[in-house]
Design an enzyme around this catalytic site. Structure first.
Site, PDB file in Angstrom:
ATOM      1  N   ASP A  43      33.361  40.123  45.044  1.00  0.00           N
ATOM      2  CA  ASP A  43      34.462  40.749  45.775  1.00  0.00           C
ATOM      3  C   ASP A  43      35.187  41.727  44.854  1.00  0.00           C
ATOM      4  OD1 ASP A  43      36.426  40.322  48.310  1.00  0.00           O
ATOM      5  OD2 ASP A  43      37.622  40.632  46.485  1.00  0.00           O
ATOM      6  N   TYR A  48      41.040  48.092  42.402  1.00  0.00           N
ATOM      7  CA  TYR A  48      40.876  47.307  41.167  1.00  0.00           C
ATOM      8  C   TYR A  48      40.367  48.182  40.012  1.00  0.00           C
ATOM      9  CZ  TYR A  48      40.997  43.226  44.339  1.00  0.00           C
ATOM     10  OH  TYR A  48      41.326  42.298  45.296  1.00  0.00           O
ATOM     11  N   LYS A  73      36.928  47.367  49.291  1.00  0.00           N
ATOM     12  CA  LYS A  73      38.061  47.509  50.222  1.00  0.00           C
ATOM     13  C   LYS A  73      38.638  48.926  50.199  1.00  0.00           C
ATOM     14  CE  LYS A  73      39.176  42.760  48.924  1.00  0.00           C
ATOM     15  NZ  LYS A  73      39.068  42.642  47.461  1.00  0.00           N
ATOM     16  N   HIS A 104      42.308  46.977  53.074  1.00  0.00           N
ATOM     17  CA  HIS A 104      42.896  46.091  52.056  1.00  0.00           C
ATOM     18  C   HIS A 104      44.248  45.492  52.492  1.00  0.00           C
ATOM     19  CE1 HIS A 104      42.728  45.454  47.428  1.00  0.00           C
ATOM     20  NE2 HIS A 104      43.411  44.469  47.992  1.00  0.00           N
TER      21      HIS A 104
HETATM   22  P1  NAD Z   1      42.649  32.950  41.719  1.00  0.00           P
HETATM   23  O1  NAD Z   1      43.366  31.987  42.583  1.00  0.00           O
HETATM   24  O2  NAD Z   1      41.163  33.042  41.765  1.00  0.00           O
HETATM   25  O3  NAD Z   1      43.170  32.610  40.263  1.00  0.00           O
HETATM   26  C1  NAD Z   1      42.613  33.181  39.120  1.00  0.00           C
HETATM   27  C2  NAD Z   1      43.303  32.561  37.916  1.00  0.00           C
HETATM   28  O4  NAD Z   1      43.216  31.130  37.982  1.00  0.00           O
HETATM   29  C3  NAD Z   1      42.617  32.932  36.612  1.00  0.00           C
HETATM   30  O5  NAD Z   1      43.113  34.164  36.112  1.00  0.00           O
HETATM   31  C4  NAD Z   1      42.977  31.768  35.720  1.00  0.00           C
HETATM   32  O6  NAD Z   1      44.291  31.919  35.228  1.00  0.00           O
HETATM   33  C5  NAD Z   1      42.964  30.597  36.688  1.00  0.00           C
HETATM   34  N1  NAD Z   1      41.657  29.875  36.716  1.00  0.00           N
HETATM   35  C6  NAD Z   1      40.460  30.315  37.207  1.00  0.00           C
HETATM   36  N2  NAD Z   1      39.527  29.352  37.102  1.00  0.00           N
HETATM   37  C7  NAD Z   1      40.130  28.278  36.513  1.00  0.00           C
HETATM   38  C8  NAD Z   1      39.690  26.989  36.157  1.00  0.00           C
HETATM   39  N3  NAD Z   1      38.441  26.568  36.364  1.00  0.00           N
HETATM   40  N4  NAD Z   1      40.588  26.150  35.585  1.00  0.00           N
HETATM   41  C9  NAD Z   1      41.863  26.525  35.372  1.00  0.00           C
HETATM   42  N5  NAD Z   1      42.342  27.749  35.716  1.00  0.00           N
HETATM   43  C10 NAD Z   1      41.488  28.617  36.276  1.00  0.00           C
HETATM   44  O7  NAD Z   1      43.331  34.393  41.959  1.00  0.00           O
HETATM   45  P2  NAD Z   1      42.817  35.843  42.287  1.00  0.00           P
HETATM   46  O8  NAD Z   1      41.913  36.351  41.241  1.00  0.00           O
HETATM   47  O9  NAD Z   1      44.027  36.650  42.581  1.00  0.00           O
HETATM   48  O10 NAD Z   1      42.010  35.662  43.654  1.00  0.00           O
HETATM   49  C11 NAD Z   1      40.599  35.609  43.733  1.00  0.00           C
HETATM   50  C12 NAD Z   1      40.044  36.928  44.209  1.00  0.00           C
HETATM   51  O11 NAD Z   1      40.574  37.261  45.492  1.00  0.00           O
HETATM   52  C13 NAD Z   1      40.446  38.141  43.353  1.00  0.00           C
HETATM   53  O12 NAD Z   1      39.804  38.168  42.108  1.00  0.00           O
HETATM   54  C14 NAD Z   1      40.122  39.249  44.290  1.00  0.00           C
HETATM   55  O13 NAD Z   1      38.727  39.481  44.323  1.00  0.00           O
HETATM   56  C15 NAD Z   1      40.640  38.678  45.608  1.00  0.00           C
HETATM   57  N6  NAD Z   1      42.043  39.076  45.910  1.00  0.00           N
HETATM   58  C16 NAD Z   1      42.276  39.814  47.033  1.00  0.00           C
HETATM   59  C17 NAD Z   1      43.560  40.205  47.355  1.00  0.00           C
HETATM   60  C18 NAD Z   1      43.798  41.014  48.594  1.00  0.00           C
HETATM   61  O14 NAD Z   1      44.906  41.527  48.788  1.00  0.00           O
HETATM   62  N7  NAD Z   1      42.822  41.149  49.449  1.00  0.00           N
HETATM   63  C19 NAD Z   1      44.642  39.869  46.520  1.00  0.00           C
HETATM   64  C20 NAD Z   1      44.392  39.109  45.380  1.00  0.00           C
HETATM   65  C21 NAD Z   1      43.090  38.705  45.101  1.00  0.00           C
END
Ligand code: NAD
Length: 275
Positions: A43, A48, A73, A104
Protein backbone atom coordinates in the site's frame (compact mmCIF):
# COMPACT_ATOMS: atom_id res chain seq x y z
CA UNK A 1 -2.46 -16.04 2.53
CA UNK A 2 -6.12 -15.26 3.05
CA UNK A 3 -7.71 -13.47 0.10
CA UNK A 4 -10.79 -11.25 0.32
CA UNK A 5 -13.14 -11.09 -2.67
CA UNK A 6 -14.13 -7.50 -3.47
CA UNK A 7 -17.54 -6.38 -4.76
CA UNK A 8 -16.14 -6.23 -8.33
CA UNK A 9 -15.04 -9.89 -8.20
CA UNK A 10 -11.30 -9.17 -7.82
CA UNK A 11 -9.39 -10.59 -4.87
CA UNK A 12 -6.97 -8.86 -2.51
CA UNK A 13 -4.50 -10.42 -0.05
CA UNK A 14 -5.96 -9.63 3.38
CA UNK A 15 -2.55 -8.81 4.87
CA UNK A 16 -0.20 -6.40 3.13
CA UNK A 17 2.59 -3.96 3.88
CA UNK A 18 2.06 -0.22 4.51
CA UNK A 19 4.58 2.42 3.46
CA UNK A 20 3.45 5.69 5.10
CA UNK A 21 6.44 7.71 6.39
CA UNK A 22 8.95 5.41 4.69
CA UNK A 23 11.18 7.57 2.56
CA UNK A 24 13.80 7.08 -0.14
CA UNK A 25 16.32 4.28 0.52
CA UNK A 26 14.47 3.30 3.69
CA UNK A 27 11.28 2.64 1.72
CA UNK A 28 13.07 0.49 -0.84
CA UNK A 29 14.84 -1.53 1.88
CA UNK A 30 11.62 -2.06 3.83
CA UNK A 31 9.62 -3.16 0.77
CA UNK A 32 12.48 -5.49 -0.25
CA UNK A 33 12.36 -7.01 3.22
CA UNK A 34 8.56 -7.33 3.12
CA UNK A 35 8.57 -9.06 -0.26
CA UNK A 36 11.27 -11.45 0.95
CA UNK A 37 9.21 -12.19 4.06
CA UNK A 38 6.27 -13.18 1.85
CA UNK A 39 4.06 -10.06 1.66
CA UNK A 40 2.47 -9.75 -1.78
CA UNK A 41 0.31 -6.64 -1.18
CA UNK A 42 1.88 -3.18 -0.93
CA UNK A 43 0.00 0.00 0.00
CA UNK A 44 1.49 3.32 -1.10
CA UNK A 45 0.22 6.77 -2.15
CA UNK A 46 1.47 9.59 -4.34
CA UNK A 47 1.70 11.87 -1.28
CA UNK A 48 4.06 9.42 0.49
CA UNK A 49 6.74 10.35 -2.05
CA UNK A 50 8.03 6.78 -2.23
CA UNK A 51 6.36 5.32 -5.34
CA UNK A 52 9.68 5.24 -7.20
CA UNK A 53 11.38 3.30 -4.39
CA UNK A 54 8.40 0.94 -4.04
CA UNK A 55 8.61 0.33 -7.79
CA UNK A 56 12.35 -0.40 -7.59
CA UNK A 57 11.83 -2.95 -4.82
CA UNK A 58 9.07 -4.63 -6.84
CA UNK A 59 11.24 -4.76 -9.96
CA UNK A 60 14.28 -6.17 -8.18
CA UNK A 61 12.21 -8.82 -6.38
CA UNK A 62 11.59 -10.67 -9.65
CA UNK A 63 8.12 -11.64 -8.35
CA UNK A 64 5.69 -12.04 -11.28
CA UNK A 65 3.41 -9.02 -11.58
CA UNK A 66 0.24 -11.10 -11.33
CA UNK A 67 1.33 -12.39 -7.91
CA UNK A 68 1.49 -8.85 -6.50
CA UNK A 69 -1.27 -6.50 -5.38
CA UNK A 70 -0.28 -2.82 -5.52
CA UNK A 71 -2.41 0.08 -4.25
CA UNK A 72 -1.75 3.77 -4.71
CA UNK A 73 -3.86 6.86 -4.07
CA UNK A 74 -4.99 10.08 -5.71
CA UNK A 75 -4.00 13.16 -3.70
CA UNK A 76 -6.39 16.06 -2.95
CA UNK A 77 -4.91 18.54 -5.43
CA UNK A 78 -5.45 16.14 -8.34
CA UNK A 79 -9.14 15.29 -7.87
CA UNK A 80 -10.00 16.82 -11.23
CA UNK A 81 -6.95 15.33 -13.00
CA UNK A 82 -7.16 11.69 -11.99
CA UNK A 83 -5.94 10.40 -15.34
CA UNK A 84 -2.76 12.45 -15.31
CA UNK A 85 -2.17 11.64 -11.63
CA UNK A 86 -2.42 7.89 -12.14
CA UNK A 87 -0.16 8.03 -15.22
CA UNK A 88 2.44 9.82 -13.06
CA UNK A 89 2.12 7.22 -10.31
CA UNK A 90 2.43 4.35 -12.80
CA UNK A 91 5.50 5.94 -14.30
CA UNK A 92 7.15 6.17 -10.86
CA UNK A 93 6.09 2.65 -9.90
CA UNK A 94 7.32 1.26 -13.23
CA UNK A 95 3.99 -0.54 -13.74
CA UNK A 96 1.39 -0.48 -16.49
CA UNK A 97 -1.51 -0.77 -14.05
CA UNK A 98 -2.19 -0.85 -10.32
CA UNK A 99 -4.53 -3.29 -8.63
CA UNK A 100 -6.35 -0.67 -6.56
CA UNK A 101 -6.56 3.10 -6.95
CA UNK A 102 -8.10 5.14 -4.14
CA UNK A 103 -9.27 8.72 -3.61
CA UNK A 104 -7.03 9.45 -0.61
CA UNK A 105 -9.34 11.89 1.27
CA UNK A 106 -12.79 13.29 0.44
CA UNK A 107 -11.56 16.85 1.18
CA UNK A 108 -15.20 18.06 1.32
CA UNK A 109 -14.48 21.85 1.25
CA UNK A 110 -13.11 21.51 -2.30
CA UNK A 111 -16.29 19.68 -3.40
CA UNK A 112 -14.35 17.69 -6.02
CA UNK A 113 -14.55 14.11 -4.75
CA UNK A 114 -17.47 13.21 -7.02
CA UNK A 115 -15.48 14.39 -10.08
CA UNK A 116 -12.57 12.33 -8.78
CA UNK A 117 -14.79 9.26 -8.45
CA UNK A 118 -16.07 9.68 -12.03
CA UNK A 119 -12.41 9.86 -13.10
CA UNK A 120 -11.59 6.63 -11.27
CA UNK A 121 -14.50 4.84 -12.97
CA UNK A 122 -12.98 5.80 -16.34
CA UNK A 123 -9.52 4.66 -15.24
CA UNK A 124 -10.92 1.25 -14.37
CA UNK A 125 -12.58 1.05 -17.81
CA UNK A 126 -9.20 1.89 -19.36
CA UNK A 127 -7.67 -0.93 -17.30
CA UNK A 128 -5.10 1.37 -15.70
CA UNK A 129 -6.39 0.02 -12.38
CA UNK A 130 -8.19 -3.24 -11.73
CA UNK A 131 -10.24 -2.00 -8.77
CA UNK A 132 -11.23 1.43 -7.48
CA UNK A 133 -12.05 2.64 -4.03
CA UNK A 134 -11.89 5.48 -1.55
CA UNK A 135 -10.19 6.36 1.70
CA UNK A 136 -11.37 8.33 4.72
CA UNK A 137 -14.91 8.50 3.32
CA UNK A 138 -17.78 8.83 5.81
CA UNK A 139 -21.25 7.47 4.98
CA UNK A 140 -22.33 10.92 3.69
CA UNK A 141 -19.46 10.90 1.15
CA UNK A 142 -20.06 7.27 0.17
CA UNK A 143 -23.78 7.82 -0.43
CA UNK A 144 -23.08 10.91 -2.55
CA UNK A 145 -20.82 9.04 -5.01
CA UNK A 146 -22.98 5.90 -5.06
CA UNK A 147 -26.19 7.87 -5.66
CA UNK A 148 -24.59 9.87 -8.47
CA UNK A 149 -22.82 7.03 -10.31
CA UNK A 150 -24.44 3.76 -9.12
CA UNK A 151 -20.88 2.47 -8.64
CA UNK A 152 -19.94 1.48 -5.09
CA UNK A 153 -16.25 1.61 -4.19
CA UNK A 154 -14.59 -1.78 -3.73
CA UNK A 155 -13.02 -0.59 -0.46
CA UNK A 156 -13.05 2.26 2.02
CA UNK A 157 -9.65 2.62 3.70
CA UNK A 158 -10.23 4.23 7.09
CA UNK A 159 -8.50 4.70 10.40
CA UNK A 160 -9.40 1.63 12.46
CA UNK A 161 -7.80 -0.03 15.48
CA UNK A 162 -9.07 -1.31 18.83
CA UNK A 163 -9.45 2.19 20.34
CA UNK A 164 -11.17 3.62 17.26
CA UNK A 165 -13.78 1.51 15.50
CA UNK A 166 -16.03 3.84 13.44
CA UNK A 167 -19.29 1.92 13.61
CA UNK A 168 -21.18 4.30 11.28
CA UNK A 169 -18.68 3.62 8.48
CA UNK A 170 -18.48 -0.10 9.24
CA UNK A 171 -22.29 -0.48 9.17
CA UNK A 172 -22.66 1.49 5.93
CA UNK A 173 -19.85 -0.49 4.26
CA UNK A 174 -21.37 -3.83 5.30
CA UNK A 175 -24.76 -2.80 3.85
CA UNK A 176 -23.14 -1.88 0.51
CA UNK A 177 -20.60 -4.76 0.28
CA UNK A 178 -17.68 -2.33 0.56
CA UNK A 179 -14.61 -4.03 2.06
CA UNK A 180 -12.94 -2.21 4.93
CA UNK A 181 -9.20 -1.55 4.86
CA UNK A 182 -7.98 -0.57 8.32
CA UNK A 183 -5.21 2.00 8.26
CA UNK A 184 -3.17 2.55 11.40
CA UNK A 185 -4.07 -1.03 12.39
CA UNK A 186 -1.62 -0.80 15.29
CA UNK A 187 -2.86 2.67 16.27
CA UNK A 188 0.32 4.09 14.70
CA UNK A 189 2.04 3.24 17.97
CA UNK A 190 0.51 6.40 19.53
CA UNK A 191 -1.51 4.69 22.27
CA UNK A 192 -0.54 2.24 24.99
CA UNK A 193 -2.38 -0.32 22.86
CA UNK A 194 0.06 -3.11 23.54
CA UNK A 195 -0.34 -2.76 27.35
CA UNK A 196 -4.15 -3.07 27.30
CA UNK A 197 -5.37 -6.04 29.37
CA UNK A 198 -7.41 -7.77 26.59
CA UNK A 199 -4.37 -7.62 24.32
CA UNK A 200 -1.76 -8.77 26.83
CA UNK A 201 -4.01 -11.59 28.12
CA UNK A 202 -4.51 -12.97 24.58
CA UNK A 203 -0.78 -12.57 23.85
CA UNK A 204 0.08 -14.68 26.91
CA UNK A 205 -2.56 -17.29 26.10
CA UNK A 206 -1.34 -17.80 22.53
CA UNK A 207 2.37 -17.14 23.18
CA UNK A 208 2.50 -14.36 20.60
CA UNK A 209 3.25 -10.62 20.80
CA UNK A 210 0.63 -7.92 21.52
CA UNK A 211 1.08 -6.60 17.96
CA UNK A 212 0.29 -10.06 16.58
CA UNK A 213 -2.87 -10.20 18.71
CA UNK A 214 -4.11 -6.86 17.35
CA UNK A 215 -3.36 -7.84 13.75
CA UNK A 216 -5.08 -11.21 14.26
CA UNK A 217 -8.16 -9.39 15.67
CA UNK A 218 -8.38 -7.35 12.45
CA UNK A 219 -8.07 -10.47 10.28
CA UNK A 220 -10.75 -12.38 12.19
CA UNK A 221 -13.03 -9.33 11.94
CA UNK A 222 -12.57 -9.54 8.11
CA UNK A 223 -10.60 -6.34 7.64
CA UNK A 224 -7.81 -5.82 5.17
CA UNK A 225 -4.63 -4.57 6.87
CA UNK A 226 -1.12 -3.44 5.91
CA UNK A 227 0.88 -2.67 9.05
CA UNK A 228 4.03 -0.62 8.57
CA UNK A 229 7.44 -1.13 10.12
CA UNK A 230 10.96 -0.28 9.06
CA UNK A 231 12.48 -2.99 11.28
CA UNK A 232 13.10 -6.36 9.58
CA UNK A 233 12.21 -8.32 12.74
CA UNK A 234 8.84 -6.52 13.06
CA UNK A 235 8.13 -6.80 9.33
CA UNK A 236 8.42 -10.58 9.77
CA UNK A 237 6.57 -10.64 13.10
CA UNK A 238 3.62 -8.79 11.57
CA UNK A 239 3.39 -11.36 8.77
CA UNK A 240 3.48 -14.32 11.17
CA UNK A 241 -0.17 -14.13 12.26
CA UNK A 242 -1.73 -17.21 10.69
CA UNK A 243 -0.64 -19.85 13.21
CA UNK A 244 -3.15 -19.07 15.97
CA UNK A 245 -6.80 -18.12 16.35
CA UNK A 246 -8.37 -15.77 18.91
CA UNK A 247 -11.48 -17.04 20.69
CA UNK A 248 -14.81 -15.22 20.35
CA UNK A 249 -14.38 -13.97 23.96
CA UNK A 250 -10.92 -12.59 23.17
CA UNK A 251 -12.26 -10.86 20.05
CA UNK A 252 -15.18 -9.39 22.00
CA UNK A 253 -12.84 -8.08 24.73
CA UNK A 254 -10.81 -6.23 22.08
CA UNK A 255 -14.02 -4.95 20.42
CA UNK A 256 -14.90 -3.45 23.81
CA UNK A 257 -11.73 -1.28 23.78
CA UNK A 258 -13.44 1.13 21.34
CA UNK A 259 -13.34 4.72 22.71
CA UNK A 260 -15.23 6.29 19.82
CA UNK A 261 -14.08 9.71 18.58
CA UNK A 262 -11.74 10.06 21.56
CA UNK A 263 -9.73 7.11 20.23
CA UNK A 264 -8.99 8.65 16.82
CA UNK A 265 -5.25 9.20 16.28
CA UNK A 266 -5.55 11.22 13.07
CA UNK A 267 -7.87 13.92 11.73
CA UNK A 268 -11.62 13.68 11.29
CA UNK A 269 -12.19 13.54 7.50
CA UNK A 270 -14.48 16.62 7.58
CA UNK A 271 -12.19 18.69 9.80
CA UNK A 272 -8.94 17.90 8.11
CA UNK A 273 -7.36 20.72 6.12
CA UNK A 274 -5.53 19.62 2.99
CA UNK A 275 -1.81 20.32 2.96
P1 NAD B 1 0.46 1.31 11.93
O1 NAD B 1 -0.71 1.16 12.82
O2 NAD B 1 0.79 0.25 10.94
O3 NAD B 1 1.66 1.57 12.93
C1 NAD B 1 2.99 1.60 12.51
C2 NAD B 1 3.86 1.79 13.74
O4 NAD B 1 3.55 0.78 14.72
C3 NAD B 1 5.33 1.60 13.44
O5 NAD B 1 5.92 2.81 12.99
C4 NAD B 1 5.88 1.16 14.78
O6 NAD B 1 6.06 2.28 15.62
C5 NAD B 1 4.74 0.32 15.34
N1 NAD B 1 4.90 -1.14 15.06
C6 NAD B 1 4.80 -1.78 13.86
N2 NAD B 1 4.95 -3.11 14.02
C7 NAD B 1 5.17 -3.32 15.35
C8 NAD B 1 5.37 -4.47 16.13
N3 NAD B 1 5.40 -5.70 15.62
N4 NAD B 1 5.55 -4.31 17.47
C9 NAD B 1 5.51 -3.09 18.04
N5 NAD B 1 5.30 -1.95 17.33
C10 NAD B 1 5.13 -2.06 16.01
O7 NAD B 1 0.33 2.75 11.22
P2 NAD B 1 0.41 3.30 9.75
O8 NAD B 1 1.72 3.01 9.13
O9 NAD B 1 -0.01 4.72 9.81
O10 NAD B 1 -0.73 2.48 8.98
C11 NAD B 1 -0.48 1.38 8.13
C12 NAD B 1 -0.55 1.80 6.68
O11 NAD B 1 -1.84 2.33 6.38
C13 NAD B 1 0.39 2.95 6.30
O12 NAD B 1 1.74 2.56 6.25
C14 NAD B 1 -0.22 3.37 5.01
O13 NAD B 1 0.12 2.47 3.97
C15 NAD B 1 -1.71 3.30 5.35
N6 NAD B 1 -2.26 4.60 5.83
C16 NAD B 1 -3.25 5.19 5.10
C17 NAD B 1 -3.79 6.39 5.51
C18 NAD B 1 -4.88 7.02 4.69
O14 NAD B 1 -5.24 8.18 4.94
N7 NAD B 1 -5.44 6.32 3.74
C19 NAD B 1 -3.32 7.04 6.66
C20 NAD B 1 -2.31 6.43 7.40
C21 NAD B 1 -1.81 5.20 6.98
Amino acid sequence: MNQITLNDGNTIPQLGFGTFRLEAAEAEAAVNEALEAGYRHIDTASIYGNEREVGRAIASSGIPRDELFVTTKLWDDKHTQAHQALEESLDKLGLDHVDLYLIHWPNPPANTFLTAWEGLIELREEKLTRSIGVSNFLPEHLSRIIDATSVAPAVDQVELHPQFQPTDVLDYAAEHSIAIEAWGPLGQGKYPLFDAAPVTAAARAHEVTPAQVVLRWHLQRNRIIFPKSRKPSRIRENFDVFGFELTEQELAAIDAMNKGEEGRVSSHPNKRVSH
